[in-house]
Design an enzyme around this catalytic site. Structure first.
Site, short mmCIF file in Angstrom:
data_model
loop_
_atom_site.label_atom_id
_atom_site.label_comp_id
_atom_site.label_asym_id
_atom_site.label_seq_id
_atom_site.Cartn_x
_atom_site.Cartn_y
_atom_site.Cartn_z
N ARG A 63 -29.18 20.58 -16.73
CA ARG A 63 -28.26 19.67 -17.43
C ARG A 63 -28.97 18.82 -18.48
N LYS A 105 -29.27 19.33 -34.10
CA LYS A 105 -28.38 20.49 -33.92
C LYS A 105 -29.21 21.63 -33.33
N GLU A 119 -50.06 25.44 -44.40
CA GLU A 119 -51.07 26.23 -45.10
C GLU A 119 -51.07 27.70 -44.67
N ASN A 132 -38.39 29.23 -49.32
CA ASN A 132 -37.18 29.16 -48.52
C ASN A 132 -36.88 27.72 -48.11
N GLU A 149 -33.92 23.82 -49.44
CA GLU A 149 -33.28 22.68 -48.76
C GLU A 149 -33.77 21.37 -49.37
N VAL A 150 -35.05 21.33 -49.76
CA VAL A 150 -35.60 20.11 -50.35
C VAL A 150 -34.87 19.82 -51.67
N LYS A 188 -31.99 13.09 -45.01
CA LYS A 188 -31.26 13.74 -43.92
C LYS A 188 -31.15 12.77 -42.73
N GLU A 214 -21.44 15.10 -37.52
CA GLU A 214 -20.86 15.85 -38.64
C GLU A 214 -19.36 15.67 -38.78
N ARG A 238 -22.06 13.79 -43.28
CA ARG A 238 -23.09 14.79 -43.00
C ARG A 238 -22.75 16.14 -43.64
N VAL A 262 -24.82 17.55 -46.72
CA VAL A 262 -26.02 18.38 -46.68
C VAL A 262 -25.66 19.86 -46.71
N ASN A 263 -24.38 20.10 -46.68
CA ASN A 263 -23.90 21.49 -46.76
C ASN A 263 -23.73 21.98 -48.19
N HIS A 289 -24.08 25.55 -49.16
CA HIS A 289 -24.01 26.34 -47.94
C HIS A 289 -22.70 27.07 -47.75
N HIS A 294 -23.76 30.53 -47.15
CA HIS A 294 -23.61 31.13 -45.82
C HIS A 294 -22.89 32.46 -45.88
N HIS A 311 -32.33 32.43 -45.47
CA HIS A 311 -31.31 31.39 -45.54
C HIS A 311 -31.43 30.58 -46.84
N LYS A 352 -16.96 25.45 -40.54
CA LYS A 352 -16.56 24.27 -39.77
C LYS A 352 -15.97 23.18 -40.65
N ARG A 400 -13.70 81.42 -79.98
CA ARG A 400 -13.16 82.77 -80.02
C ARG A 400 -14.29 83.71 -79.62
N GLY A 401 -14.00 84.66 -78.77
CA GLY A 401 -15.03 85.60 -78.37
C GLY A 401 -15.83 85.12 -77.16
N LYS A 407 -12.24 84.09 -73.05
CA LYS A 407 -11.17 83.33 -72.41
C LYS A 407 -10.12 84.24 -71.79
N1 LIG Z 1 -30.50 23.27 -36.50
C1 LIG Z 1 -30.29 23.10 -37.77
O1 LIG Z 1 -29.81 22.07 -38.21
C2 LIG Z 1 -30.70 24.18 -38.67
C3 LIG Z 1 -30.73 23.94 -40.04
C4 LIG Z 1 -31.16 24.98 -40.89
C5 LIG Z 1 -31.55 26.18 -40.35
N2 LIG Z 1 -31.49 26.37 -39.00
C6 LIG Z 1 -31.92 27.63 -38.40
O2 LIG Z 1 -33.30 27.80 -38.64
C7 LIG Z 1 -33.61 29.17 -38.60
C8 LIG Z 1 -34.50 29.50 -39.75
O3 LIG Z 1 -35.68 28.77 -39.67
P1 LIG Z 1 -37.03 29.26 -40.35
O4 LIG Z 1 -36.75 29.57 -41.76
O5 LIG Z 1 -38.07 28.31 -40.03
O6 LIG Z 1 -37.25 30.67 -39.64
P2 LIG Z 1 -38.30 31.17 -38.57
O7 LIG Z 1 -38.40 30.28 -37.43
O8 LIG Z 1 -37.92 32.57 -38.29
O9 LIG Z 1 -39.66 31.12 -39.37
C9 LIG Z 1 -39.87 31.93 -40.49
C10 LIG Z 1 -41.08 32.85 -40.34
O10 LIG Z 1 -42.26 32.11 -40.62
C11 LIG Z 1 -43.16 32.17 -39.53
N3 LIG Z 1 -43.81 30.89 -39.51
C12 LIG Z 1 -43.23 29.68 -39.29
N4 LIG Z 1 -44.15 28.73 -39.42
C13 LIG Z 1 -45.31 29.33 -39.74
C14 LIG Z 1 -46.60 28.84 -40.04
N5 LIG Z 1 -46.87 27.56 -40.06
N6 LIG Z 1 -47.56 29.74 -40.28
C15 LIG Z 1 -47.31 31.05 -40.29
N7 LIG Z 1 -46.09 31.56 -40.05
C16 LIG Z 1 -45.11 30.69 -39.79
C17 LIG Z 1 -42.31 32.50 -38.35
O11 LIG Z 1 -43.04 33.16 -37.35
C18 LIG Z 1 -41.26 33.40 -38.95
O12 LIG Z 1 -41.76 34.71 -39.06
C19 LIG Z 1 -32.29 29.90 -38.63
O13 LIG Z 1 -32.02 30.40 -37.37
C20 LIG Z 1 -31.28 28.81 -38.99
O14 LIG Z 1 -30.02 29.05 -38.44
C21 LIG Z 1 -31.08 25.40 -38.17
#
Ligand SMILES: NC(=O)c1ccc[n+]([C@@H]2O[C@H](COP(=O)([O-])OP(=O)(O)OC[C@H]3O[C@@H](n4cnc5c(N)ncnc54)[C@H](O)[C@@H]3O)[C@@H](O)[C@H]2O)c1
Length: 1602
Positions: A134, A156, A185, A194, A198-199, A258, A268, A272, A275-276, A279, A283, A295, A364, A882-883, A886
């Site tokens: 729980r 979340k 690093e 990726n 978001e940033v 955030k 949400e 909130r 932040v979408n 998205h 999505h 993503h 949602k 012709r020829g 046909k």
């Molecule tokens: N809870 C939320 O509010 C929220 C918000 C946005 C996304 N998400 C979820 O987050 C997930 C995506 O997260 P993600 O992009 O971090 O994916 P992920 O966890 O799959 O990581 C991406 C890849 O990078 C690798 N990796 C991560 N950190 C590393 C590091 N420091 N060094 C080397 N490799 C590294 C991982 O092994 C993986 O292969 C999705 O499932 C998405 O739904 C959740």
């Protein structure tokens, strides 16, 4: 150690629980142990991360825990668990695994879990923590940037289900979130980008200044993670580098926003939702592209689309959209679905507007059916403090690729507007300000691809610094005074298709000076494929001559260029300026920075676009450098020589960029064409731009009222339809405006001639050609000129509606045609985004500022492959020289189809009561052509069904007749072009004179008509007769003749659908195979084609491997000519009839056809449809348009939608495989997927995939195999069209390919093909040839079966036991059992029933139980032997001698062949009468005397004897039947006599035929035996018998016994 760590803390939900810094592992362990006492600490991570960091955590925990006193309690434990990386772990199963781990390790409620990883680990572990016992405590230690700034913050947690992502979860706040930026690093760069999505998003909705910094400092931010920090640098503030500071501030900045939002709205409810941003659409895209596209990448595209939506609604400015786009691009994020990373994915074909909208329904944020989207109002702020409701229609418009303009009167009439900043001035100003000294604020700068590329390049060259002010309305340029450096290693200046940037930057790059710190030696400028074709040669030549070292890296005269950093020498520079004035401007702009002052001499004839040169000079003056243009002494005439002093530009504090005059032509033209009024502010008579003259010099002459002040232009158009053509207009000074003038000319009264625009052929596309090709779609005629075009205007209401305009990725084409679209309904402008170059919000302005409604249109709606059409009875029309044959082909075709043949010449003569020749003589050619066209019209309406109509060769000479033919085709009719080698035609015509002579050389006529024949026909039948390989004839001409007849029947039956030539074995439960022909010249395969095709259902022609002798290319890559391919196919067709598969395999799919030659591939595939090829392999990687077009016109040709992966990357159990299947299933009749196996397991995965997919209702036939030796098993298991090779072939088509016989043997070994026994029942049968026949065939095909004799005189126990044995495969039945056997059988086929006799027993499984079916193939043997010599329907009369069982079979065969009358003669007449009565439907006449026929009738052209030869003779002999010569009285055409006796080799009957009648063909009993045996074999095995080798063997045995 922890004491030396500096962390920054961010508060969330009232608690400072987010701790950020570098190298935090000791700090984390320490904090957790002291702040969160527990009995067990469990660290969960994925295997990627464990590799780098698990050990450090373990060591730290061990050393800390070992130091703890254990007192009365047990010492706390540290456990770790590793999960597989990737989204798949975030599942119910993944959750269960973790829970079991915790339970197994007896973890209690006081356990603390540490989630070390990206969002996947964080979401999963968080959810486990939320529900385990729980709810237990947990900490987030995010390792990916995305997890740091997004998923770890906010509590979340969730897992995915097959129904969607994140659908099951909980809000569960972590105790701590430790952000250790040093962990980044090891993060792959793509994952970093990726996270940057978001940033950027967070800054975009909340913080303008944060966004500014992200925008300006992308390179530094990237550098922060790319440079490893040694010795824990950064752990304390003292050791932190600038780059680390920046990175941390970016992360903290984002987290803080955030955290703030989450604190206000933790669950949400409203805020909130912000932040979408990005998205909602992001999505939906992600749902289709996951997991290939990440993503953040989907959200990046989503942000741009949602920003465009906001712009479209008038909420957001284009400046902001442009900034957002550029910023995301700077982090290597895709910003459009056209990004190659996405467009090249198979799954991208699944993205449709409809699908996206459908997915967006489940969001949602939505309120019921209303979709809610976060709308940006400017960078750093949103329209509302929540997501806003947006109607579907608007979303649809944003998402769709194409638009249509609703014609009407602009609702804002009179329109008053400004247009975006001039591209030419923007680009010049950027170069000037960047090279200048001091700071310059550029206003009204165009935000476009061109300017963006230019800024990025100048940045890369460290030539200047750029900043935005006023929300991006102002660009602040800090000039670099002409100091430029070579870009860093690995960086090329990529310019896309930005022409101006390419021209200007070429000279700019020569200014670069060498610096000792340079890592690389040269600056490289490159661009996209089109850019690499656009000319740069004259500029490079001039610069080289001046001493610059510039190399072409690919083709001469084009980008990419490699430029050495030697500075520009200066002095006299000679430049050819007839192609582009941009070369001149490029040199002028950079000249002040040369080592010596420059004298620029323009050479090479007429200088193009002088106004642009003047513009450059005027702007240089504003920036403090005065250029002098020399004049001729005495006359004062201006010379093309310019003197530029040395110096440095002085940046004015502010420079306001004039609006773009070319862009202004569109709203002005809309006023002109719609009869309304428009004022463009900011462009008037004082403009620097040549296109500013468009209103005065073009629109006024076309009848518009034009008023122009120094700074404003107003146009008032005449009433709609009253624009006047301008006889001739030289647009050299305003070339870009010619497209606008052209569309106006299309609706003006009269012909407009536009000249002076030759250079427009080398712009974004060949614009002259583009305008001509697109105007045709509106029914507007044009003529191309050397330096322009003529447009023949038409009244507005006569232009065709509904044209779909291809825009060639050219902004001007799109905008010009949108002017026409404002009066022509339903015009579609494809590729709406190409306007981004100069007016990104053109479509929005068209609606919001001009007042014409613009609607989104989706072209790429799922191209559902139309199912095979119904057979058509629409008459077939033949055209050709012709020829060309046909009449010959037409008559054969009509016979094969059982339709009526009409020769239009004869029809003409009957209709007009005068011969064609005479008519021409009396009335002349024009009158004849008119009459001929009229006749064609009549024929097509009166004889529209079930006719084959052959037309005169000249029918295509008149446009009206061509239109009739084209309409016939577009309404689903068939027009076949009968094509014959022109030399053969000439030779043939030499012999023939009944039709009018040409009066000009035949070859000329041929040349003129060939394109017309192609344009008017839907199909092509090649009618030449010989097949040569290496100069030698490879097929016997007699065989070819027979082949032509068979081919005509196959071709016309197939294309009309009357009897399609498709494989029967593609149905479930059967196996089918095709042989890949890998010859460069198929003629080489023809002599052995029978052997090669043994067992297979189809032959594949690998068109990419075809090479004619003249076309051999050592490189391997090559495009065979259409003519060669057509000849190859038709030669193959003349000798063999199994269906063909036509394959153009590209290099990237393992073939030899160049990947980029998309148009050539499309035309070859179209050729295959024209040639009536049965199967067409269409690679699903081809453009959607091509696939759709092929589907639309395929007729009875079936499309095999194919995917091939050689990399071994694709796996059968992946989402991608499923998506690929879906794409192919939607676009084809048969799906083909070929992957590469690396292990046996891959074959089982393949099998599982295909079993699953085949079980779907209405699944399409599916070819699923693996390549490579490891994949051979999949070829054996695959049931549909398994590709096979043959030992006789020079090479295999793909690695791992095996032969048909090998597959059969393998199937036997794995138990899928049990050995069966086959028998011959009868007596006497010792000398039967049947065992030879069948056993040879079994052997060739690799079947494990045997065929043996079972000689019995009656139907005894032996026979009964045999047929009931489980390994009984089937039997042949002969005398005396053919009738008696029936009592043992379950069912008879109609043929056996009709003949009352059985010669074949076939065991079959029906409804789960075995039944024995009695059939009779004797008649098929007879039928086959006759049909190869005489076409169906060509038997006037036939004679059957004898009245036994075989005679019955003969009668059955003859009636089936359409014999008009069948005479029967038998010694005992009564038995002949019996036959007559039992075959009531056939026209049988019993005759008393052999060789005498009823008076006035044609004697038979078929004779079949069924009596033993030993009872016959040619002389009078006792008890022998004597054959009279009159049996062979028929002499007018093909005829055949068939003696069913086996012995002797030459029976008296055949001997008589040979002696008396040369037109009679003869056939022996053995041939019939063979034919009926082939049929038997096929019925038993579902395989065609390998006839060639089998008959060879049988004849050998026959002759050896004779
Ligand atoms: N809870 C939320 O509010 C929220 C918000 C946005 C996304 N998400 C979820 O987050 C997930 C995506 O997260 P993600 O992009 O971090 O994916 P992920 O966890 O799959 O990581 C991406 C890849 O990078 C690798 N990796 C991560 N950190 C590393 C590091 N420091 N060094 C080397 N490799 C590294 C991982 O092994 C993986 O292969 C999705 O499932 C998405 O739904 C959740």
């Amino acid at each position: 150690m922890a004491a030396t760590t500096d962390v920054k803390k961010v508060s969330i939900l009232g608690k400072e629980s987010i701790h950020c810094g570098f190298h935090l592992i000791p700090y984390i362990v320490h904090t957790v142990l002291t702040e969160l006492p527990a009995s067990t600490y469990v660290l969960i991570t994925d295997s990627n991360i464990a590799k780098f960091y698990l050990q450090a955590f373990e060591t730290e925990f061990d050393s800390n825990l070992s130091g703890l006193s254990n007192g009365s309690h047990a010492r706390p434990r540290f456990l770790s668990h590793i999960i597989p990386p990737g989204e798949m772990s975030k599942s119910r199963e993944g959750k269960a695994v973790l829970e079991d781990f915790l339970l197994l390790n007896k973890c209690t409620r006081d356990t603390v879990i540490l989630a070390l990883g990206g969002g996947v680990v964080g979401d999963l572990v968080g959810f486990v923590a939320a529900t385990f016992m729980r709810g237990i405590r947990f900490c987030q230690i995010p390792t990916s940037l995305l997890a740091m700034v997004d998923s770890s913050v906010g509590g979340k947690t969730a897992i995915d289900t097959p129904h969607g992502k994140n659908l099951i979860g909980a809000f569960w706040q972590p105790e701590f979130i430790f952000i250790d930026a040093a962990l980044l690093e090891t993060l792959p760069p793509r994952e970093f980008s990726n996270g940057m999505a978001e940033v950027v998003k967070t800054a975009a909705i909340w913080n303008d200044s944060e966004f500014n910094s992200l925008e300006a400092r992308s390179a530094e931010i990237f550098a922060a993670i790319q440079t490893p920090s040694t010795n824990h640098a950064g752990r304390s503030e003292k050791t932190r580098s600038k780059a680390q500071e920046l990175l941390l501030s970016v992360i903290i900045g984002s987290i803080s926003v955030k955290a703030h939002i989450v604190t206000i709205d933790p669950t949400e409810k409203g805020l909130r939702n912000l932040v979408n941003f990005g998205h909602s659409i992001g999505h939906a895209i992600e749902a289709i592209l996951t997991p290939t596209i990440l993503h953040g990448e989907c959200v990046s595209i989503g942000m741009i689309l949602e920003a465009e939506l906001s712009r479209q609604m008038g909420i957001l400015s284009q400046v902001s959209v442009g900034r957002l786009t550029r910023c995301l691009k700077a982090y290597n994020l895709p910003v459009s679905l056209n990004d190659p990373r996405i467009a090249n994915l198979p799954t991208s074909k699944l993205i449709t507007v409809e699908r996206l909208l459908d997915i967006m329904k489940v969001d949602k944020k939505n309120q019921g059916n209303d979709k809610k989207i976060v709308l940006l109002s400017r960078i750093g702020a949103t329209h509302e403090q929540k997501a806003s409701v947006v109607p579907d229609s608007l979303i649809c418009k944003t998402l769709s690729d194409s638009v249509t303009v609703v014609p009407g009167v602009p609702s804002f009439n009179p329109v008053k507007m400004t247009t975006p900043g001039s591209k030419s001035i923007s680009n010049r100003a950027l170069v000037l300000a960047a090279l200048g000294s001091g700071t310059c604020r550029l206003k009204n700068l165009l935000h476009s691809d061109d300017t963006q590329v230019m800024m990025a390049a100048l940045n890369e060259l460290k030539g200047a610094r750029f900043e935005w002010e006023d929300g991006g309305e102002t660009l602040v340029v800090h000039g670099g005074r002409g100091s430029l450096s070579v870009p860093t290693k690995g960086k090329e200046l990529y310019l896309g298709n930005a022409g101006t940037a390419a021209r200007f930057l070429t000279t700019v790059c020569t200014l670069v000076q060498k610096s000792p710190t340079d890592e690389v030696e040269t600056t490289i400028i490159t661009g996209n494929a089109r850019m690499k074709q656009r000319p740069i040669g004259p500029l490079v030549t001039a610069l080289r001559a001046n001493g610059s070292e510039i190399d072409y890296l690919e083709s001469d005269g084009c980008l990419p260029l490699s430029i050495r950093p030697n500075g520009l020498k200066g002095g006299t520079i000679q430049l050819a300026a007839s192609v582009s004035s941009q070369y001149v401007s490029s040199v002028l702009l950079c000249a002040p920075y040369a080592n010596a002052s420059v004298t620029l001499e323009l050479i090479g004839g007429q200088v193009i676009s002088q106004p642009y040169i003047d513009m450059t000079i005027a702007m240089m003056k504003t920036f403090g450098i005065e250029v002098t243009r020399r004049t001729e002494k005495g006359t004062g005439k201006l010379l093309d020589i310019y003197d530029i002093p040395k110096g440095s530009y002085q940046n004015p504090p502010e420079y306001s960029i004039e609006s773009d005059a070319s862009s202004a032509t569109y709203p002005l033209a809309i006023a002109a064409i719609t009869g309304t009024s428009c004022t463009i502010q900011n462009i008037g008579s004082s403009s620097l731009q040549g296109d500013a003259r468009f209103a005065q010099e073009v629109l006024a002459r076309m009848g518009c009222e034009v008023t122009q002040t120094a700074t404003e232009t107003t146009v008032h158009g005449p009433p709609i339809g009253q624009l006047k053509a301008v006889e001739e207009i030289d647009m050299e000074v305003m070339t870009d405006a010619f497209l606008t003038a052209t569309v106006l000319a299309a609706v003006a009264t009269g012909k407009t001639r536009i000249i002076g625009i030759a250079n427009q052929r080398v712009k974004e596309c060949n614009r002259i050609r583009a305008m001509i090709d697109e105007l045709v779609k509106f029914g507007v005629d044009t003529n191309e000129l050397d330096d322009g075009l003529e447009v023949i205007g038409k009244p507005v209401n006569e232009l065709k509606k509904g044209a779909s305009v291809h825009c060639y990725d050219d902004h001007r084409v799109a905008m010009a045609f949108s002017v026409l679209a404002s009066v022509i309904p339903d015009t579609i402008l494809e590729e709406k985004r190409c306007v981004e170059k100069t007016w990104p919000n053109w479509w929005d302005d068209l609606q919001n500022k001009i007042g014409l409604e613009v609607k989104g249109i989706e072209l790429s709606t799922a191209s559902v492959s139309p199912s095979t059409p119904f057979a058509s009875s629409k008459s077939v029309v033949l055209i050709g020289m012709r020829g060309s044959g046909k009449t010959f082909i037409g008559e054969l075709a009509a016979t094969a189809l059982q339709w009526t043949f009409i020769d239009a010449d004869n029809y003409f003569e009957t209709a007009n009561e005068i011969g064609v020749r005479q008519f021409v003589h009396d009335n002349g050619w024009p009158a004849f052509r008119e009459a001929e066209t009229k006749l064609l019209k009549g024929l097509l309406s009166e004889k529209s069904q079930n006719h084959v109509i052959s037309l005169g060769g000249g029918i295509v000479e008149t446009p009206a007749a061509r239109d009739l033919l084209k309409n016939w085709v577009s309404s689903g009719g068939i027009v076949v072009h009968v094509a014959r080698n022109i030399e053969e035609v000439i030779e043939y015509l030499g012999l023939e004179g009944s039709r009018p002579a040409y009066g000009e050389p035949v070859s000329e006529v041929f040349k003129r008509r060939t394109p017309w024949f192609a344009e008017c026909s839907s199909h092509r039948f090649i009618n030449h007769v010989e097949a040569f390989a290496e100069g030698k004839m490879v097929v016997d001409p007699a065989d070819t003749k027979r082949g032509v007849r068979q081919e005509v029947a196959r071709f016309f039956n197939h294309i009309t659908g009357v009897s399609v030539n498709l494989s029967q074995n593609l149905t479930p439960g059967r196996r089918s195979y095709f042989l890949s022909l890998t010859y460069p010249d198929i003629m080489l395969a023809l002599p052995a084609i029978e052997d090669l095709s043994a067992g297979v259902d189809a032959l594949e022609v690998r068109v990419d491997l075809l090479r004619s002798k003249e076309e051999v290319d050592p490189q391997g890559k090559h495009i065979p000519s259409q003519a060669y391919v057509a000849d190859q196919i038709s030669a193959l067709r003349r000798v063999t009839s199994p269906p063909l598969i036509f394959t153009v395999r590209t290099v990237s799919e393992g073939g030899a056809f160049p990947d980029h030659a998309l148009e050539e591939a499309a035309s070859l595939l179209n050729l295959a449809i024209n040639l009536g090829v049965e199967y067409l392999d269409v690679e699903m990687r081809l453009p959607e348009q091509t696939i759709k077009q092929l589907n639309a016109r395929k007729g009875f040709t079936q499309i095999i939608g194919s995917w091939h992966d050689w990399s071994g990357r694709l796996k059968w159990d992946s989402f991608e495989a499923q998506a690929m299947y879906d794409v192919a299933a939607r676009n084809s009749d048969i799906v083909k997927m070929v992957f590469t196996a690396s292990s046996m397991q891959d074959n089982f995965a393949c099998q599982t995939f295909s079993t699953k997919t085949n079980a779907r209702p209405s699944a399409k036939p599916f070819i699923a195999i693996n390549m490579g030796a490891a994949g051979q098993l999949s070829r054996i298991l695959n049931t549909t069209f398994s590709p096979v090779s043959h030992p006789l072939q020079p090479s295999r088509a793909a690695p791992g390919q095996i032969s048909f016989a090998q597959v059969t043997k393998a199937l036997h070994l794995i138990g899928d093909l049990p050995a069966k026994k086959f028998y011959l029942f009868g007596s006497p049968i010792a000398h039967s040839l049947s065992p030879t026949l069948h056993n040879t065939a079994f052997d060739i095909l690799g079947f494990p079966h045997t065929y043996e004799l079972l000689e019995t005189s009656g139907i005894d126990e032996d026979i009964k036991n045999t047929i009931n044995s489980p390994d009984f495969g089937g039997a042949s039945v002969t005398i005396p059992h053919k009738m008696n056997i029936i009592s043992l059988l379950d069912r008879l086929t109609p043929a056996a029933k009709a003949m009352g006799a059985v010669n074949t027993i076939i065991p079959q499984t029906e409804g789960g139980s075995r039944v024995l079916v009695g059939d009779n193939t004797d008649w098929l043997g007879i039928r086959g032997s006759i049909a190869t010599r005489i076409a169906v329907g060509q038997i006037h009369a036939a004679l059957v001698i004898g009245a036994g069982g075989t005679a019955r079979a003969a009668i059955h065969a003859l009636s089936d062949l359409g014999a008009k009358v069948i005479y029967v003669w038998n010694r005992t007449r009564s038995r002949a009468e019996e036959i007559r009565t039992s075959n009531a439907e056939a026209n049988i006449q019993v005759i008393n005397e052999l060789g005498s026929w009823p008076n006035g009738t044609t004697p038979p052209n078929v004779v079949v004897s069924t009596i033993p030869a030993s009872e016959t003779s040619l002389q009078d002999e006792p008890d022998r039947l004597v054959y009279p010569n009159s049996l062979f009285a028929y002499r007018d055409g093909p005829a055949i006599v068939l003696d069913l006796a086996y012995k002797p080799v030459e029976t008296p009957l055949l001997k008589l035929a040979k002696m008396t009648a040369s037109n009679w063909d003869t056939a022996q009993g053995v041939e019939v035996l063979l034919q009926q045996g082939y049929a038997q074999f096929e019925k038993w095995t579902n395989r065609r018998c390998p006839e060639g080798p089998v008959s060879k063997k049988v004849w050998e045995v026959y002759h050896s016994r004779a």
